[in-house]
Scaffold this motif. Sequence first.
Motif, PDB file in Angstrom:
ATOM      1  N   ALA A  88      39.573  -9.924  60.039  1.00 51.56           N
ATOM      2  CA  ALA A  88      39.720 -11.321  60.477  1.00 51.56           C
ATOM      3  C   ALA A  88      41.194 -11.667  60.640  1.00 51.56           C
ATOM      4  CB  ALA A  88      39.038 -12.254  59.475  1.00 51.56           C
ATOM      5  N   LYS A  89      42.018 -11.210  59.692  1.00 56.99           N
ATOM      6  CA  LYS A  89      43.474 -11.437  59.802  1.00 56.99           C
ATOM      7  C   LYS A  89      44.027 -10.791  61.052  1.00 56.99           C
ATOM      8  CE  LYS A  89      44.522 -11.026  54.912  1.00 56.99           C
ATOM      9  NZ  LYS A  89      45.132 -10.117  53.928  1.00 56.99           N
TER      10      LYS A  89
ATOM     11  N   GLY B 154      43.824 -12.719  64.144  1.00 61.26           N
ATOM     12  CA  GLY B 154      44.548 -13.989  64.259  1.00 61.26           C
ATOM     13  C   GLY B 154      44.014 -15.103  63.376  1.00 61.26           C
ATOM     14  N   ALA B 155      43.145 -14.772  62.429  1.00 64.11           N
ATOM     15  CA  ALA B 155      42.602 -15.815  61.550  1.00 64.11           C
ATOM     16  C   ALA B 155      43.552 -16.059  60.378  1.00 64.11           C
ATOM     17  CB  ALA B 155      41.230 -15.396  61.025  1.00 64.11           C
ATOM     18  N   ASN B 156      43.906 -17.322  60.179  1.00 62.92           N
ATOM     19  CA  ASN B 156      44.767 -17.675  59.049  1.00 62.92           C
ATOM     20  C   ASN B 156      43.901 -17.740  57.790  1.00 62.92           C
ATOM     21  OD1 ASN B 156      46.444 -18.783  57.154  1.00 62.92           O
ATOM     22  ND2 ASN B 156      47.188 -20.432  58.454  1.00 62.92           N
TER      23      ASN B 156
END
Lengths: 235, 288
Positions: B179-180, B183-185
Amino acid sequence: MKNILELQNVHVEIEEAYVLQGVSFQVPEGQLVAILGRNGAGKTTTLESILGLWPPFDGDVAFKGESLLGVPPYKIAQKGIGYSPDSARIFSNLTVEENLRMGTLNQDSADLEYAYELFPLLKDHSANLGKSLSGGEQKLLALARAMVDKSNELLLIDEPTEGLSPENSQKVYRALDKVKERASVLLVADNLQLAEKFAEKFLVMANGVVEEKGNIEKLIENSEIAEKYLGTGVQ
Amino acid sequence: MISTLASALIDGLALSMLYFMIASGFSLIFGLEDIVNFAHGSFFMLGAFVSYEVVSYTGSFYLGLLAAGIAMAILAALVESGLLRRKFGNEMAIIMLTLGIMYIIHHGALLRYGAASSTYGTIPSYIQGTLKPGPIIINKYRLFIIVLGFIIAGGVFLFLNRTNVGLIVRAGIDDVDMAKALGANTKRTFTLVFAVGSALAGLGGAAAVGWIYASVDLGLNYLFFAFAIVVIGGLGSFKGTFYAALLAGIIHELFAYYIPFLAGPSLFILMAAVLLLKPEGLLGGATQ
């Protein structure tokens, strides 16, 4: 020609294993660079260190001239880098459509049509959970997820055809042909033919260092490189 | 006969909703962040006392519920971002930190309230007393807890399934590093989930005050209940947690009405049975 990605003397340790021991290379804008090497050479770690998942303890990684050192992985991805890992790593409890939406987090609205153009079979499975797909389909989904965001300027693709049927490999070839028109690609090639078919440049890794690199013609013309570093049947 | 069964089912559903309110946050936090938050029960208990104090001071029942949720969300966000985040990846440190927070809250509450139980002096008249449709007697406050629980469950379900943040939460439960890399914060998402999960616990505690009363014991008791329900439902599965809470609450009250000595251990008997028959839990691995 400007470089979109540049690694300078990158060193990475993973749990006390010294995996990358001074890796340097460039990816010119608009080109596809293939990484070749035996298992354990450090190819996947190279991609993951670019993404900040294994940050280098020495050296530098620059994207469009800007250092990525100290930048968290999600911000690196938001700069316009798509990633398709070798083991697919799709989100198994999300639907196909939701997996693709995870590839469009940088966009204001999720436009998934491009992914369905590249891999039409995914549209038929859009409401199915990722874990219900076959291994080959999961691999295609991972590729589509990396490619769906058209604003990504660099794609990191790890062994896209490994374990795929010839039919699915052809689908990957067609998708690579299309994305090459709009993005630079750093591709870990699982076979020599894949590199020779798509790459402008290549590099061969062994034991965490780059042993050979150059234009793809050098690899095609010099069979000793493949024999020495890749071995028959290994890559 | 029918009226007893109906009462048992109504009480069971109400208890299910209390179980759900504490266990859903516990499950999401564990699923996403790999944290067994031993302080989660304390947030339930503290929510009960915050609500009790606010209702005592203002006379507003709903302000009490709201205050409990908001106070626990803020406290949890501070705990997560100020303490736990520094130790992510170090499971022993996280266990010791959350155990420490649990003891601080527990003994703080013990100093302030002692061993006594407290309930609201006032609640709105329309949720006081009973309804009597035919031979069935329905406690209105328990009906209120059921409605509140279903509203919260619906809200969390929509949040998880209809928002981008919910999508990131579910993806993160599957594979947080991936997920990181897309582009997931996840850091921000961790804090949000920790805060929302703790707010649900606080709200559950606040709702419990009008039925089972606020007491210091709530913290530890409900931590065990939450743990058992998450195991029954399947680690990290929101739907599984909901079904497990329903099952556990109803079974508890059926035993309480018909075979009282089995009511206490019923949750753990159920957990043992599920572990034997389906070790991954009812819906283990499903994040929706």
